[in-house]
Write a protein that holds these residues in place. Structure first.
Motif, PDB file in Angstrom:
ATOM      1  N   LEU A 162       0.850  -1.185   0.000  1.00 44.36           N
ATOM      2  CA  LEU A 162       0.000   0.000   0.000  1.00 44.36           C
ATOM      3  C   LEU A 162       0.884   1.232   0.000  1.00 44.36           C
ATOM      4  CD1 LEU A 162      -2.728  -0.820   2.688  1.00 44.36           C
ATOM      5  CD2 LEU A 162      -3.162  -0.373   0.276  1.00 44.36           C
ATOM      6  N   SER A 163       0.380   2.284  -0.635  1.00 43.20           N
ATOM      7  CA  SER A 163       1.067   3.570  -0.622  1.00 43.20           C
ATOM      8  C   SER A 163       0.102   4.630  -0.111  1.00 43.20           C
ATOM      9  CB  SER A 163       1.553   3.929  -2.033  1.00 43.20           C
ATOM     10  OG  SER A 163       2.239   5.153  -2.028  1.00 43.20           O
ATOM     11  N   ILE A 164       0.561   5.398   0.868  1.00 46.65           N
ATOM     12  CA  ILE A 164      -0.268   6.431   1.499  1.00 46.65           C
ATOM     13  C   ILE A 164       0.452   7.760   1.381  1.00 46.65           C
ATOM     14  CG2 ILE A 164      -1.285   7.225   3.673  1.00 46.65           C
ATOM     15  CD1 ILE A 164      -1.328   4.221   4.517  1.00 46.65           C
ATOM     16  N   LEU A 165      -0.284   8.805   1.022  1.00 44.56           N
ATOM     17  CA  LEU A 165       0.265  10.155   0.941  1.00 44.56           C
ATOM     18  C   LEU A 165      -0.541  11.057   1.867  1.00 44.56           C
ATOM     19  CD1 LEU A 165       1.978  12.449  -0.215  1.00 44.56           C
ATOM     20  CD2 LEU A 165       0.500  12.457  -2.239  1.00 44.56           C
ATOM     21  N   LEU A 217       7.986  22.947   1.883  1.00 42.14           N
ATOM     22  CA  LEU A 217       6.709  23.474   1.419  1.00 42.14           C
ATOM     23  C   LEU A 217       6.099  22.567   0.359  1.00 42.14           C
ATOM     24  CD1 LEU A 217       7.679  27.242   1.132  1.00 42.14           C
ATOM     25  CD2 LEU A 217       6.741  26.003   3.102  1.00 42.14           C
ATOM     26  N   PHE A 218       4.787  22.570   0.301  1.00 40.43           N
ATOM     27  CA  PHE A 218       4.086  21.668  -0.615  1.00 40.43           C
ATOM     28  C   PHE A 218       4.507  21.875  -2.061  1.00 40.43           C
ATOM     29  CE2 PHE A 218       0.472  20.607  -3.364  1.00 40.43           C
ATOM     30  CZ  PHE A 218       0.261  19.286  -3.003  1.00 40.43           C
ATOM     31  N   ASP A 219       4.718  23.112  -2.466  1.00 41.82           N
ATOM     32  CA  ASP A 219       5.099  23.377  -3.853  1.00 41.82           C
ATOM     33  C   ASP A 219       6.443  22.758  -4.211  1.00 41.82           C
ATOM     34  OD1 ASP A 219       2.806  24.718  -4.456  1.00 41.82           O
ATOM     35  OD2 ASP A 219       3.659  26.717  -4.268  1.00 41.82           O
ATOM     36  N   ASP A 220       7.288  22.510  -3.224  1.00 45.54           N
ATOM     37  CA  ASP A 220       8.603  21.923  -3.463  1.00 45.54           C
ATOM     38  C   ASP A 220       8.603  20.410  -3.339  1.00 45.54           C
ATOM     39  OD1 ASP A 220      10.051  24.400  -3.850  1.00 45.54           O
ATOM     40  OD2 ASP A 220       9.768  24.756  -1.709  1.00 45.54           O
ATOM     41  N   PHE A 221       7.470  19.843  -2.979  1.00 43.99           N
ATOM     42  CA  PHE A 221       7.359  18.400  -2.798  1.00 43.99           C
ATOM     43  C   PHE A 221       7.282  17.718  -4.153  1.00 43.99           C
ATOM     44  CE2 PHE A 221       4.356  14.739  -2.212  1.00 43.99           C
ATOM     45  CZ  PHE A 221       5.227  13.918  -1.504  1.00 43.99           C
ATOM     46  N   ASP A 222       8.244  16.874  -4.451  1.00 44.79           N
ATOM     47  CA  ASP A 222       8.286  16.142  -5.715  1.00 44.79           C
ATOM     48  C   ASP A 222       8.648  14.694  -5.419  1.00 44.79           C
ATOM     49  OD1 ASP A 222       8.456  15.189  -8.257  1.00 44.79           O
ATOM     50  OD2 ASP A 222      10.128  16.468  -8.876  1.00 44.79           O
ATOM     51  N   PRO A 223       7.644  13.840  -5.162  1.00 46.83           N
ATOM     52  CA  PRO A 223       7.923  12.465  -4.743  1.00 46.83           C
ATOM     53  C   PRO A 223       8.236  11.524  -5.899  1.00 46.83           C
ATOM     54  CG  PRO A 223       5.576  12.804  -4.837  1.00 46.83           C
ATOM     55  CD  PRO A 223       6.201  14.128  -5.220  1.00 46.83           C
ATOM     56  N   GLY A 224       8.332  12.043  -7.108  1.00 45.13           N
ATOM     57  CA  GLY A 224       8.594  11.171  -8.250  1.00 45.13           C
ATOM     58  C   GLY A 224       7.305  10.570  -8.780  1.00 45.13           C
ATOM     59  N   ASP A 225       7.361   9.294  -9.113  1.00 43.42           N
ATOM     60  CA  ASP A 225       6.220   8.670  -9.791  1.00 43.42           C
ATOM     61  C   ASP A 225       5.360   7.835  -8.848  1.00 43.42           C
ATOM     62  OD1 ASP A 225       8.021   6.692  -9.307  1.00 43.42           O
ATOM     63  OD2 ASP A 225       8.049   5.870 -11.339  1.00 43.42           O
ATOM     64  N   ILE A 226       5.253   8.224  -7.576  1.00 47.39           N
ATOM     65  CA  ILE A 226       4.412   7.443  -6.672  1.00 47.39           C
ATOM     66  C   ILE A 226       2.958   7.518  -7.101  1.00 47.39           C
ATOM     67  CG2 ILE A 226       5.984   7.935  -4.756  1.00 47.39           C
ATOM     68  CD1 ILE A 226       3.634   9.605  -3.557  1.00 47.39           C
ATOM     69  N   GLN A 227       2.215   6.471  -6.799  1.00 49.07           N
ATOM     70  CA  GLN A 227       0.790   6.407  -7.062  1.00 49.07           C
ATOM     71  C   GLN A 227       0.121   5.956  -5.768  1.00 49.07           C
ATOM     72  OE1 GLN A 227      -0.690   6.931 -10.662  1.00 49.07           O
ATOM     73  NE2 GLN A 227       1.084   8.152 -10.103  1.00 49.07           N
ATOM     74  N   ALA A 228      -0.338   6.913  -4.992  1.00 49.84           N
ATOM     75  CA  ALA A 228      -0.880   6.623  -3.669  1.00 49.84           C
ATOM     76  C   ALA A 228      -2.229   5.919  -3.761  1.00 49.84           C
ATOM     77  CB  ALA A 228      -1.015   7.914  -2.873  1.00 49.84           C
ATOM     78  N   ASP A 229      -2.430   4.946  -2.890  1.00 48.09           N
ATOM     79  CA  ASP A 229      -3.725   4.279  -2.774  1.00 48.09           C
ATOM     80  C   ASP A 229      -4.670   5.074  -1.886  1.00 48.09           C
ATOM     81  OD1 ASP A 229      -3.055   1.687  -4.183  1.00 48.09           O
ATOM     82  OD2 ASP A 229      -1.543   1.636  -2.601  1.00 48.09           O
ATOM     83  N   TYR A 230      -4.097   5.755  -0.896  1.00 47.94           N
ATOM     84  CA  TYR A 230      -4.885   6.572   0.028  1.00 47.94           C
ATOM     85  C   TYR A 230      -4.224   7.930   0.178  1.00 47.94           C
ATOM     86  CZ  TYR A 230      -7.478   2.399   1.427  1.00 47.94           C
ATOM     87  OH  TYR A 230      -8.281   1.294   1.425  1.00 47.94           O
ATOM     88  N   LEU A 231      -5.061   8.962   0.266  1.00 38.10           N
ATOM     89  CA  LEU A 231      -4.591  10.321   0.513  1.00 38.10           C
ATOM     90  C   LEU A 231      -5.230  10.833   1.791  1.00 38.10           C
ATOM     91  CD1 LEU A 231      -4.689  12.030  -3.003  1.00 38.10           C
ATOM     92  CD2 LEU A 231      -2.748  11.996  -1.456  1.00 38.10           C
ATOM     93  N   PHE A 232      -4.404  11.201   2.768  1.00 35.71           N
ATOM     94  CA  PHE A 232      -4.880  11.844   3.986  1.00 35.71           C
ATOM     95  C   PHE A 232      -4.683  13.345   3.808  1.00 35.71           C
ATOM     96  CE2 PHE A 232      -3.340   8.078   6.868  1.00 35.71           C
ATOM     97  CZ  PHE A 232      -4.268   7.246   6.268  1.00 35.71           C
ATOM     98  N   HIS A 233      -5.770  14.086   3.599  1.00 32.05           N
ATOM     99  CA  HIS A 233      -5.627  15.538   3.479  1.00 32.05           C
ATOM    100  C   HIS A 233      -5.943  16.132   4.839  1.00 32.05           C
ATOM    101  CE1 HIS A 233      -4.856  18.879   0.794  1.00 32.05           C
ATOM    102  NE2 HIS A 233      -5.754  19.568   1.489  1.00 32.05           N
TER     103      HIS A 233
END
Length: 276
Positions: A78-81, A168-184
């Motif tokens: 699983l991938s979570i962001l 900062l969020f604008d500088d966040f570059d995680p590459g090619d991840i594909q999250a299954d869940y997003l916690f906002h």
């Protein structure tokens, strides 16, 4: 929840990170309605969690409403962001559920935090009194003394990889991840509006699968309009601890089940016209 903000920008930044501010000490511990701690930030005049219950709301919004606990037992990986690492509570809860269910899935946990708490503040939390496995609290609390600006990679429990971005969020570059869940889980749109824009949700969508489920405590029409504008299908879900509603979203409407959907077309148009 916590601040992880920057000016809205349609371009992802690949430049060197700017000098980061020192972790703020402007925080005060508060006991919430379920007995668990939260943090009050006088700088932003908000609590990091629901004052009616920090642990209770986080369990409800990010684990119970999403079905994530079942997935821990049924998936190989699983991938979570997470947007807003804050107190680290969501990661603590994830570890606790992982240990409770004897899960074996490999988990990649990505999170973003612009202003991490001081380790001394985190060490005062009483989250260990609300989890079955206090070890989870210790593992996450230790992270606050290890992180430095940029991406930090830390292995937990041999099967959980934490990728914590201090910046900062604008500088966040995680590459090619594909999250299954997003916690906002950022501060509310009133004080952290940069993380509730259409541009933000469009960027998050590029790091999602077609079946990704985004969960957030927020039910504001403008936030839902921003999601719809960015191509998310959005549903209303019952809120936690006195809140009337929360929001779930996914690129695939079937992922939202029988929940009542908002009128995405209308909200997206209102967002485009700044009609909120």
């Amino acid at each position: 929840m916590a601040i992880a903000a920057g000016p809205a920008n349609d371009e992802f930044s690949n430049q060197l990170l700017p000098a980061m501010p020192e972790p703020t000490t402007d925080h005060r511990l508060v006991e919430t309605g379920d007995g668990s701690h939260t943090v009050y930030s006088s700088q932003f005049d908000q609590h990091y969690h629901n004052p009616n219950g920090a642990v209770a709301e986080s369990r409800y919004v990010f684990f119970e409403q999403t079905g994530l606990v079942d997935d821990l037992q049924n998936r190989d990986s699983l991938s979570i962001l997470e947007v807003g690492f804050g107190t680290g509570l969501n990661l603590m809860l994830l570890l606790d559920y992982y240990l409770q269910t004897n899960a074996e899935a490999h988990i990649d946990y990505y999170s973003i935090e612009g202003f991490p708490l001081q380790p001394g503040t985190v060490q005062q939390f009483n989250f260990d009194q609300h989890l079955q496995h206090p070890k989870a609290v210790d593992l996450v609390a230790d992270l606050f003394g290890q992180i430095s600006p940029g991406m930090n990679h830390i292995e937990l429990l041999d099967s959980i990889s934490v990728h914590l971005f201090y910046g900062l969020f604008d500088d966040f570059d995680p590459g090619d991840i594909q999250a299954d869940y997003l916690f906002h889980d950022a501060f509310s749109p009133d004080v952290n509006g940069e993380l509730w824009t259409g541009t933000t949700f469009k960027k998050l969508k590029t790091n999602s699968t077609k079946k990704t489920l985004l969960s957030t405590y927020c039910a504001a029409s403008r936030a839902r309009g921003a999601m719809a504008w960015a191509g998310w299908k959005v549903a209303r879900a019952p809120g936690a601890l006195g809140k009337r509603e929360m929001s779930l979203a996914s690129p695939d409407p079937e992922r939202l089940g029988e929940l009542n959907r908002v009128n995405e077309e209308r909200l997206a148009r209102r967002y485009e016209d700044n009609d909120f």
